[in-house]
Design a protein around this motif. Structure first.
Motif, PDB file in Angstrom:
ATOM      1  N   ASP A 119       1.677 -53.019 -20.595  1.00 38.10           N
ATOM      2  CA  ASP A 119       2.827 -53.896 -20.359  1.00 38.10           C
ATOM      3  C   ASP A 119       4.050 -53.457 -21.174  1.00 38.10           C
ATOM      4  OD1 ASP A 119       1.269 -55.437 -18.682  1.00 38.10           O
ATOM      5  OD2 ASP A 119       0.755 -56.903 -20.233  1.00 38.10           O
ATOM      6  N   ILE A 120       3.803 -53.013 -22.399  1.00 37.19           N
ATOM      7  CA  ILE A 120       4.901 -52.564 -23.259  1.00 37.19           C
ATOM      8  C   ILE A 120       5.570 -51.329 -22.664  1.00 37.19           C
ATOM      9  CG2 ILE A 120       5.507 -51.660 -25.541  1.00 37.19           C
ATOM     10  CD1 ILE A 120       3.113 -53.266 -26.653  1.00 37.19           C
ATOM     11  N   ILE A 121       4.761 -50.406 -22.169  1.00 37.91           N
ATOM     12  CA  ILE A 121       5.297 -49.173 -21.574  1.00 37.91           C
ATOM     13  C   ILE A 121       6.129 -49.502 -20.333  1.00 37.91           C
ATOM     14  CG2 ILE A 121       4.670 -47.038 -20.378  1.00 37.91           C
ATOM     15  CD1 ILE A 121       2.258 -46.871 -22.239  1.00 37.91           C
ATOM     16  N   GLU A 122       5.659 -50.417 -19.524  1.00 42.28           N
ATOM     17  CA  GLU A 122       6.406 -50.810 -18.318  1.00 42.28           C
ATOM     18  C   GLU A 122       7.750 -51.429 -18.686  1.00 42.28           C
ATOM     19  OE1 GLU A 122       3.914 -53.352 -16.022  1.00 42.28           O
ATOM     20  OE2 GLU A 122       2.539 -51.740 -15.423  1.00 42.28           O
ATOM     21  N   SER A 123       7.750 -52.271 -19.730  1.00 46.88           N
ATOM     22  CA  SER A 123       8.997 -52.890 -20.177  1.00 46.88           C
ATOM     23  C   SER A 123       9.959 -51.844 -20.725  1.00 46.88           C
ATOM     24  CB  SER A 123       8.695 -53.938 -21.255  1.00 46.88           C
ATOM     25  OG  SER A 123       9.886 -54.490 -21.776  1.00 46.88           O
ATOM     26  N   ALA A 124       9.443 -50.908 -21.512  1.00 41.05           N
ATOM     27  CA  ALA A 124      10.280 -49.845 -22.086  1.00 41.05           C
ATOM     28  C   ALA A 124      10.884 -48.972 -20.986  1.00 41.05           C
ATOM     29  CB  ALA A 124       9.454 -48.988 -23.041  1.00 41.05           C
ATOM     30  N   ALA A 125      10.073 -48.658 -19.978  1.00 43.63           N
ATOM     31  CA  ALA A 125      10.563 -47.843 -18.860  1.00 43.63           C
ATOM     32  C   ALA A 125      11.659 -48.579 -18.097  1.00 43.63           C
ATOM     33  CB  ALA A 125       9.399 -47.492 -17.929  1.00 43.63           C
ATOM     34  N   ASP A 126      11.491 -49.875 -17.919  1.00 44.65           N
ATOM     35  CA  ASP A 126      12.495 -50.679 -17.220  1.00 44.65           C
ATOM     36  C   ASP A 126      13.822 -50.693 -17.978  1.00 44.65           C
ATOM     37  OD1 ASP A 126      13.196 -52.694 -15.085  1.00 44.65           O
ATOM     38  OD2 ASP A 126      13.450 -53.972 -16.841  1.00 44.65           O
ATOM     39  N   ASN A 127      13.749 -50.850 -19.295  1.00 39.14           N
ATOM     40  CA  ASN A 127      14.966 -50.857 -20.112  1.00 39.14           C
ATOM     41  C   ASN A 127      15.639 -49.488 -20.139  1.00 39.14           C
ATOM     42  OD1 ASN A 127      15.215 -53.608 -21.193  1.00 39.14           O
ATOM     43  ND2 ASN A 127      13.258 -53.191 -22.190  1.00 39.14           N
ATOM     44  N   ALA A 128      14.838 -48.440 -20.227  1.00 34.15           N
ATOM     45  CA  ALA A 128      15.394 -47.081 -20.209  1.00 34.15           C
ATOM     46  C   ALA A 128      16.087 -46.797 -18.878  1.00 34.15           C
ATOM     47  CB  ALA A 128      14.283 -46.057 -20.463  1.00 34.15           C
ATOM     48  N   GLU A 129      15.505 -47.283 -17.794  1.00 36.71           N
ATOM     49  CA  GLU A 129      16.085 -47.078 -16.469  1.00 36.71           C
ATOM     50  C   GLU A 129      17.438 -47.772 -16.360  1.00 36.71           C
ATOM     51  OE1 GLU A 129      14.616 -47.248 -11.823  1.00 36.71           O
ATOM     52  OE2 GLU A 129      13.810 -48.719 -13.243  1.00 36.71           O
ATOM     53  N   HIS A 130      17.539 -48.986 -16.887  1.00 36.44           N
ATOM     54  CA  HIS A 130      18.810 -49.724 -16.853  1.00 36.44           C
ATOM     55  C   HIS A 130      19.901 -48.971 -17.621  1.00 36.44           C
ATOM     56  CE1 HIS A 130      18.390 -53.648 -14.891  1.00 36.44           C
ATOM     57  NE2 HIS A 130      17.110 -53.585 -15.217  1.00 36.44           N
ATOM     58  N   ILE A 131      19.543 -48.473 -18.795  1.00 39.60           N
ATOM     59  CA  ILE A 131      20.531 -47.739 -19.620  1.00 39.60           C
ATOM     60  C   ILE A 131      20.974 -46.464 -18.914  1.00 39.60           C
ATOM     61  CG2 ILE A 131      20.891 -46.537 -21.830  1.00 39.60           C
ATOM     62  CD1 ILE A 131      18.843 -48.503 -23.051  1.00 39.60           C
ATOM     63  N   GLY A 132      20.017 -45.802 -18.260  1.00 37.47           N
ATOM     64  CA  GLY A 132      20.328 -44.561 -17.556  1.00 37.47           C
ATOM     65  C   GLY A 132      21.278 -44.759 -16.391  1.00 37.47           C
ATOM     66  N   LYS A 133      21.182 -45.906 -15.743  1.00 38.41           N
ATOM     67  CA  LYS A 133      22.011 -46.171 -14.563  1.00 38.41           C
ATOM     68  C   LYS A 133      23.416 -46.675 -14.899  1.00 38.41           C
ATOM     69  CE  LYS A 133      18.248 -47.185 -11.306  1.00 38.41           C
ATOM     70  NZ  LYS A 133      17.614 -48.236 -10.464  1.00 38.41           N
ATOM     71  N   LYS A 134      23.618 -47.142 -16.127  1.00 37.63           N
ATOM     72  CA  LYS A 134      24.898 -47.758 -16.497  1.00 37.63           C
ATOM     73  C   LYS A 134      25.698 -46.870 -17.455  1.00 37.63           C
ATOM     74  CE  LYS A 134      24.423 -51.630 -14.221  1.00 37.63           C
ATOM     75  NZ  LYS A 134      25.399 -52.100 -13.202  1.00 37.63           N
ATOM     76  N   SER A 135      25.992 -45.663 -17.015  1.00 36.82           N
ATOM     77  CA  SER A 135      26.700 -44.710 -17.879  1.00 36.82           C
ATOM     78  C   SER A 135      28.136 -45.128 -18.186  1.00 36.82           C
ATOM     79  CB  SER A 135      26.700 -43.318 -17.242  1.00 36.82           C
ATOM     80  OG  SER A 135      27.354 -43.346 -15.982  1.00 36.82           O
ATOM     81  N   GLU A 136      28.699 -46.070 -17.398  1.00 35.37           N
ATOM     82  CA  GLU A 136      30.086 -46.504 -17.612  1.00 35.37           C
ATOM     83  C   GLU A 136      30.166 -47.878 -18.275  1.00 35.37           C
ATOM     84  OE1 GLU A 136      32.464 -44.392 -17.044  1.00 35.37           O
ATOM     85  OE2 GLU A 136      31.038 -42.951 -16.196  1.00 35.37           O
TER      86      GLU A 136
END
Length: 208
Positions: A119-136
């Motif tokens: 569950d922790i890994i899934e949450s971390a991946a979700d947060n990393a994905e959000h940061i990656g998509k919001k470069s601006e």
């Protein structure tokens, strides 16, 4: 007549003496056969035990260690990029971390039975994905860094640091005064939430 009786007596005596020797010889001849059977059976038992050990060792070797150090080293450049107010660099680092997290197959690691870790890994991946998509949108990136940092802290609690010396830092000003933590490789405070405007705001909360 006496000679005949004498011959019969001597013959009977010789037969009586020779007969026990023959039985003893038979018993002695039989003993090695029993020992041979016992030795063979013992050997077979020993061979069975030896065959079981390699199978157990093979199963243990197939499980790899959880790649906690790789995850941490994927997180640190992301945190450092936000401390430099570089949202594009943070986005790139987040995408790299996302890739690392998505490649982890817990079922092949020594933590395969740890459902909480999954569950922790899934949450971390979700947060990393959000940061990656919001470069601006650096503010949005920092919001997810807060959640991601909590995930990384939880991973460290579960799996350790992989031999790395790390610090958990705390900024009391971030998030409308609620504060926020992050993981750093340096004892020096370099704040990823406030960036260059308050780069040294915060303190070391814990050493791993």
């Amino acid at each position: 007549m006496k000679n005949i009786i004498t011959v019969l007596f001597v013959g009977a005596t010789l037969y009586s003496c020779n007969k026990p020797d023959h039985k003893i010889a038979e018993n002695k001849a039989a003993e090695p056969e029993i020992k041979t059977i016992e030795t063979t059976e013992a050997g077979a038992t020993s061979n069975q035990v030896v065959k079981e050990n390699p199978e157990n060792k093979k199963e243990a070797d197939e499980l790899s260690a959880f790649p906690i150090q790789q995850v941490i080293k994927g997180y640190l450049p992301l945190k450092n990029a936000l401390a430099q107010d570089d949202s594009k660099k943070a986005s790139d680092a987040a995408k790299s971390l996302f890739s690392i997290l998505k490649k982890i197959d817990i079922s092949t690691t020594d933590a395969k039975n740890n459902s909480e870790l999954r569950d922790i890994i899934e949450s971390a991946a979700d947060n990393a994905e959000h940061i990656g998509k919001k470069s601006e949108d650096i503010a949005h990136q920092r919001e997810h860094l807060l959640s991601l940092s909590n995930d990384i802290t939880d991973l460290i609690k579960e799996q350790g640091t992989g031999g790395l010396k790390l610090y958990q830092d705390f900024c009391p000003m971030y998030n409308n005064g609620k504060g926020g933590t992050w993981i750093s490789e340096s004892e020096e405070i370099v704040n990823p939430y406030e960036g260059q405007k308050m780069i040294n705001c915060g303190s070391v909360k814990k050493v791993f």
